[in-house]
Design a protein around this motif. Sequence first.
Motif, PDB file in Angstrom:
ATOM      1  N   ASN A  31       1.520   5.416  -1.428  1.00  0.00           N
ATOM      2  CA  ASN A  31       1.530   4.011  -0.996  1.00  0.00           C
ATOM      3  C   ASN A  31       2.412   3.819   0.244  1.00  0.00           C
ATOM      4  OD1 ASN A  31       1.024   1.277  -1.030  1.00  0.00           O
ATOM      5  ND2 ASN A  31       2.645   0.831  -2.508  1.00  0.00           N
ATOM      6  N   LYS A  32       3.560   4.479   0.286  1.00  0.00           N
ATOM      7  CA  LYS A  32       4.409   4.391   1.461  1.00  0.00           C
ATOM      8  C   LYS A  32       3.704   4.934   2.692  1.00  0.00           C
ATOM      9  CE  LYS A  32       8.857   4.693  -0.937  1.00  0.00           C
ATOM     10  NZ  LYS A  32      10.103   5.497  -1.109  1.00  0.00           N
ATOM     11  N   PHE A  33       2.993   6.044   2.522  1.00  0.00           N
ATOM     12  CA  PHE A  33       2.277   6.611   3.663  1.00  0.00           C
ATOM     13  C   PHE A  33       1.195   5.662   4.161  1.00  0.00           C
ATOM     14  CE2 PHE A  33      -1.444   9.045   5.113  1.00  0.00           C
ATOM     15  CZ  PHE A  33      -0.914   9.642   6.239  1.00  0.00           C
ATOM     16  N   LEU A  34       0.429   5.082   3.224  1.00  0.00           N
ATOM     17  CA  LEU A  34      -0.630   4.153   3.622  1.00  0.00           C
ATOM     18  C   LEU A  34      -0.049   2.897   4.284  1.00  0.00           C
ATOM     19  CD1 LEU A  34      -3.009   4.416   0.527  1.00  0.00           C
ATOM     20  CD2 LEU A  34      -3.325   5.416   2.790  1.00  0.00           C
ATOM     21  N   ASN A  35       1.080   2.432   3.800  1.00  0.00           N
ATOM     22  CA  ASN A  35       1.713   1.254   4.417  1.00  0.00           C
ATOM     23  C   ASN A  35       2.127   1.542   5.858  1.00  0.00           C
ATOM     24  OD1 ASN A  35       1.446  -0.402   2.190  1.00  0.00           O
ATOM     25  ND2 ASN A  35       3.424   0.188   1.326  1.00  0.00           N
ATOM     26  N   SER A  36       2.649   2.713   6.076  1.00  0.00           N
ATOM     27  CA  SER A  36       3.015   3.077   7.455  1.00  0.00           C
ATOM     28  C   SER A  36       1.789   3.142   8.353  1.00  0.00           C
ATOM     29  CB  SER A  36       3.753   4.420   7.465  1.00  0.00           C
ATOM     30  OG  SER A  36       2.893   5.453   7.007  1.00  0.00           O
ATOM     31  N   GLU A  37       0.661   3.670   7.815  1.00  0.00           N
ATOM     32  CA  GLU A  37      -0.566   3.709   8.598  1.00  0.00           C
ATOM     33  C   GLU A  37      -1.066   2.298   8.914  1.00  0.00           C
ATOM     34  OE1 GLU A  37      -2.249   6.252   9.879  1.00  0.00           O
ATOM     35  OE2 GLU A  37      -0.653   7.613   9.259  1.00  0.00           O
ATOM     36  N   ILE A  38      -1.006   1.415   7.909  1.00  0.00           N
ATOM     37  CA  ILE A  38      -1.454   0.032   8.129  1.00  0.00           C
ATOM     38  C   ILE A  38      -0.577  -0.658   9.173  1.00  0.00           C
ATOM     39  CG2 ILE A  38      -1.640  -2.237   7.025  1.00  0.00           C
ATOM     40  CD1 ILE A  38      -2.461  -0.766   4.460  1.00  0.00           C
ATOM     41  N   TYR A  39       0.719  -0.401   9.142  1.00  0.00           N
ATOM     42  CA  TYR A  39       1.633  -0.988  10.119  1.00  0.00           C
ATOM     43  C   TYR A  39       1.292  -0.524  11.533  1.00  0.00           C
ATOM     44  CZ  TYR A  39       5.935  -1.882  12.697  1.00  0.00           C
ATOM     45  OH  TYR A  39       6.828  -2.289  13.649  1.00  0.00           O
ATOM     46  N   GLN A  40       1.000   0.765  11.680  1.00  0.00           N
ATOM     47  CA  GLN A  40       0.660   1.284  12.999  1.00  0.00           C
ATOM     48  C   GLN A  40      -0.654   0.683  13.501  1.00  0.00           C
ATOM     49  OE1 GLN A  40       2.522   3.105  14.927  1.00  0.00           O
ATOM     50  NE2 GLN A  40       4.147   3.357  13.396  1.00  0.00           N
ATOM     51  N   LEU A  41      -1.652   0.568  12.592  1.00  0.00           N
ATOM     52  CA  LEU A  41      -2.931  -0.026  12.988  1.00  0.00           C
ATOM     53  C   LEU A  41      -2.761  -1.498  13.368  1.00  0.00           C
ATOM     54  CD1 LEU A  41      -5.335   1.557  10.335  1.00  0.00           C
ATOM     55  CD2 LEU A  41      -5.191   2.090  12.770  1.00  0.00           C
ATOM     56  N   THR A  42      -1.929  -2.218  12.613  1.00  0.00           N
ATOM     57  CA  THR A  42      -1.689  -3.629  12.938  1.00  0.00           C
ATOM     58  C   THR A  42      -1.024  -3.775  14.291  1.00  0.00           C
ATOM     59  OG1 THR A  42      -1.436  -4.093  10.579  1.00  0.00           O
ATOM     60  CG2 THR A  42      -0.606  -5.741  12.113  1.00  0.00           C
ATOM     61  N   LYS A  43      -0.098  -2.897  14.578  1.00  0.00           N
ATOM     62  CA  LYS A  43       0.583  -2.940  15.871  1.00  0.00           C
ATOM     63  C   LYS A  43      -0.384  -2.668  17.013  1.00  0.00           C
ATOM     64  CE  LYS A  43       4.725  -1.125  18.123  1.00  0.00           C
ATOM     65  NZ  LYS A  43       5.869  -0.169  17.987  1.00  0.00           N
ATOM     66  N   LEU A  44      -1.274  -1.680  16.804  1.00  0.00           N
ATOM     67  CA  LEU A  44      -2.264  -1.384  17.828  1.00  0.00           C
ATOM     68  C   LEU A  44      -3.226  -2.557  18.025  1.00  0.00           C
ATOM     69  CD1 LEU A  44      -3.099   2.338  16.923  1.00  0.00           C
ATOM     70  CD2 LEU A  44      -1.781   1.517  18.883  1.00  0.00           C
ATOM     71  N   TRP A  45      -3.628  -3.172  16.906  1.00  0.00           N
ATOM     72  CA  TRP A  45      -4.555  -4.318  17.012  1.00  0.00           C
ATOM     73  C   TRP A  45      -3.898  -5.498  17.732  1.00  0.00           C
ATOM     74  CZ3 TRP A  45      -4.014  -9.187  14.767  1.00  0.00           C
ATOM     75  CH2 TRP A  45      -5.128 -10.021  14.883  1.00  0.00           C
ATOM     76  N   ARG A  46      -2.615  -5.732  17.457  1.00  0.00           N
ATOM     77  CA  ARG A  46      -1.919  -6.828  18.116  1.00  0.00           C
ATOM     78  C   ARG A  46      -1.813  -6.583  19.622  1.00  0.00           C
ATOM     79  NH1 ARG A  46       3.338  -7.454  15.276  1.00  0.00           N
ATOM     80  NH2 ARG A  46       1.945  -8.204  13.635  1.00  0.00           N
ATOM     81  N   ASN A  47      -1.490  -5.353  20.003  1.00  0.00           N
ATOM     82  CA  ASN A  47      -1.416  -5.043  21.428  1.00  0.00           C
ATOM     83  C   ASN A  47      -2.778  -5.204  22.097  1.00  0.00           C
ATOM     84  OD1 ASN A  47       1.298  -4.430  21.167  1.00  0.00           O
ATOM     85  ND2 ASN A  47       0.917  -2.255  20.768  1.00  0.00           N
ATOM     86  N   SER A  48      -3.819  -4.786  21.383  1.00  0.00           N
ATOM     87  CA  SER A  48      -5.161  -4.925  21.942  1.00  0.00           C
ATOM     88  C   SER A  48      -5.543  -6.398  22.110  1.00  0.00           C
ATOM     89  CB  SER A  48      -6.175  -4.215  21.032  1.00  0.00           C
ATOM     90  OG  SER A  48      -7.488  -4.417  21.499  1.00  0.00           O
ATOM     91  N   SER A  49      -5.138  -7.233  21.144  1.00  0.00           N
ATOM     92  CA  SER A  49      -5.445  -8.667  21.238  1.00  0.00           C
ATOM     93  C   SER A  49      -4.716  -9.301  22.409  1.00  0.00           C
ATOM     94  CB  SER A  49      -5.068  -9.365  19.930  1.00  0.00           C
ATOM     95  OG  SER A  49      -5.807  -8.855  18.858  1.00  0.00           O
ATOM     96  N   GLU A  50      -3.457  -8.913  22.601  1.00  0.00           N
ATOM     97  CA  GLU A  50      -2.706  -9.467  23.726  1.00  0.00           C
ATOM     98  C   GLU A  50      -3.310  -9.040  25.056  1.00  0.00           C
ATOM     99  OE1 GLU A  50       1.274  -8.256  23.176  1.00  0.00           O
ATOM    100  OE2 GLU A  50       1.667  -9.639  21.491  1.00  0.00           O
ATOM    101  N   GLN A  51      -3.726  -7.787  25.131  1.00  0.00           N
ATOM    102  CA  GLN A  51      -4.362  -7.327  26.362  1.00  0.00           C
ATOM    103  C   GLN A  51      -5.680  -8.052  26.606  1.00  0.00           C
ATOM    104  OE1 GLN A  51      -4.776  -3.093  26.096  1.00  0.00           O
ATOM    105  NE2 GLN A  51      -2.566  -2.677  26.181  1.00  0.00           N
ATOM    106  N   GLU A  52      -6.447  -8.255  25.531  1.00  0.00           N
ATOM    107  CA  GLU A  52      -7.714  -8.974  25.680  1.00  0.00           C
ATOM    108  C   GLU A  52      -7.469 -10.410  26.138  1.00  0.00           C
ATOM    109  OE1 GLU A  52     -11.634 -10.175  22.995  1.00  0.00           O
ATOM    110  OE2 GLU A  52      -9.916  -9.146  22.101  1.00  0.00           O
TER     111      GLU A  52
END
Length: 881
Positions: free
Chosen positions: A423-444
């Motif tokens: 669960n800790k590993f999956l949470n870290s993956e979700i955090y990284q994906l959320t961060k990437l999505w947020r950066n992509s939204s700001e760039q868009e």
Amino acid sequence: MEGEDPKGNPSTASSHSLPPQAEAVSPADEDDCITTRRNSEETATHTNSMGQPSQDHQSEGVPAKTAATDNNQSQSATTMDNQAQQQPTESLSNTKLCGYLLKQGGPLKSWKWRWFTYEEKKSQLFYYRTAQDVTSLGRIELCSATFGYPLHGEQGTFHIQTPERTFVLKADNQEAMMYWLQQLQLKRLQHREQLTGESTRHCTDHQRPEGQGELPTRPGTERREVNMVYDWFDRPTSILKFNVFLLISICARLDGLNSLFTSHPAPGSTLSSSSSPSPIQELVWLLHKALEAAQLEKRTCTEFLAAECEQERLELLRHRERQAADLQGRLEELKAEAEGLRASLAQRDAHVAELQENITLMMAKNHSKQEVILKLSEQVAACMADPRRTMSTTNGLEALTFHQLQEDTENLKDDIEAYKIQNKFLNSEIYQLTKLWRNSSEQEKSLMVKCAYLEARNCQIESRYLGVLRKLQESNALEPGQREAVRNLIEDALKGDLNDVLELNPVREHDEYGFKIIPDYEVEDMKLLAKIQALEIRSHNLLRQEAGVRPLLDRWAQYMGGRPADDLCPSPELKFLLRCGVPREYRPRVWRWVVRARTRSLRERHPDRYEQSLTSPHQASRQIQLDLHRTLTTNQRFSSPSSPTLQQLQRILLAFSWQNPTIGYCQGLNRLAAIVLLVLESEEDAFWCLVAVVETIMPQDYYTKTLIASQVDQRVLKDFMAEKMPRLTAHFEEHSVDVSLITFSWFLVVFVESLPSDILLRVWDAFLYEGTKVIFRYALALFKYKEEDILNIHDNVEIYQYLRFFTKTISDGRKLTNIAFSDMNPFPMKLLKNRRALHLERLQGELRELEAQQREFVTESAERKDKDLDTILVSEDDEDL
């Protein structure tokens, strides 16, 4: 002189002795009645009815140091009391009663010190704020008043009840209160004897009773409160010569005995409850009741004997009989009410008993549940202490089975730890994906803003290009070949469409209210101008989406958040927001609030006015029907003859014709009603908004047959133009241009069909809140916006043609608003009213002169018929004959 300190104690100022707590003065000292303040509180040692000393008060001016001093003071007070009782009452008749007392009054029933003085001529008790005041605060009529005090009230409190009201007063102690009551009765008796001419032969009967002191209240829970009423009248019979104060003294002493026996019971005895009073309490209660009955009988007999004739006595007897009948009826009602209360009490007792039974059952259940919980807790503790023995004895499981269960438990624990790590590993993956999505939204988002900016710039450049082509087309210096090339370029530009390229927001033909975003021009030469305007509108919409619209929407959301529909209130913040424009989602709510605020009194008087106005046709119905199809022809909702919006508009105009018979219907009202109907989407709300505009916002006679107020505003506008824009005014005068031919319709319909829809609604937002001053601001701002373009036109006809459509070419609403509310300042409303009044007076004078000229012309025309021609024609006919 008789005075009293601020605590209600009279201070001595006469040559002869008076009872303690009082003083008297001769009439010569009445004008100089000054209160003597004591340096220390007056205390005196009194004895109760059993002879026991009480240390409640001390003598005047002597501090309480030892018991011997207290006894001396008590003896001196008793000596003064005896001397006062032996003093002949003839000397008291020449004294004046005055002093400080506490008076209860005001809505909070608070106590305030007042200076009281008795007026002997009229038997009135006046009270002042201080002893030095000349004007009294009020007076108490003592001729028909009754005196009393509550046995269980505060010490020293007594009442003076007149036919008009009841005065609640308070002395420092019970002795001072009794002295005031005695003196007031004596003064009133003397006044009555002076009026009737009788001698004052009962003065000695009204001396203060010996041993009179503080009257104690009866202890116990008994809730009876008897008002001791003192009402001295001179009766001719021997029955009425009863000494009332003697009876009061007896009651007081019995109360003292009762309190003593109750507070100090004999050894081995117990205090009796309120349900079984002692014989002394019964005796005191009976004496009080006897005293009340005697006073009532005395008042009745006095009124009966004071009657002048038999008719008055008979009427008095009838009145008493009616009172007796009323009291009997009230007694019956009270008995019935008592029976009802007893029944209700019985029901409540039964309900309480039932509830008590339920409580008992619930407590028993709770007790049994607690026992079960205790047993289960003991079993769990035993199991935890020796699980092997418990499992083997209770379930009969073997030791091998128990070991297997333990192994399974350990395996499950290992699985839980593994899942936690996963669960800790999956949470870290979700955090990284959320961060990437947020950066992509700001760039868009940044790319979208940049794309919108570039598209706006492209539209601006294209509009400038088309503007250059338009100027080249109008130029006369080009050769034929060059003209042909310019014409081809214009045709190629007009063939292109705004939606041919990929855009962020496709260009719509109509906005949310059904107005065309890009206007249509009837003249063929204006198509190029329409394309230029479309590009400018597109660029402004793209630029203001991020710069102005979204921050304004956020401010409106913050202001309207959590507010009820009718909770808006006028404020500078609301005024600023309305000038900036109301977002579409909040506009109906804001307009309804403004309309309700302007028509509240009329709607309260006629809440059903709209429904009542639709019951019968009006004489203006024909004109209304003709103007319906001329209303907002470019709007989608009014373009079809069968549109339901047209039927709603017809009903609104018909209802207004009945609402305001002075105006009925005027051309231009259809456009006002149409614009408010598009925004409010409710017939009744649109009707009241039309009423608010015509009857409360616009000046009087704005829509009448003469349109005199509209003509006045045109003259006021010319004055403001001469002040704010002198160059443009001079330009119009040079080319003989009358701007009122253009601006008259602006004022009459508040710019409807003259401005683009987004700017028009922004004007209406401020207009409904601030009034007609907004029309002047925007009219001046429109000329200021295009001042340079108008100054470049030097032909009268071209100026008029440009003024006909130039308002529709304005695309920057923010710039126009800044000009209206910033560049046009100062713009005081007082100046506008003064200008209107001045021009109204001048216009009315001109109209009167015109009417006089018309009447003179009609008279001259009637008198100046060509009689010579008629004579010639008649003579020729005669010759023919």
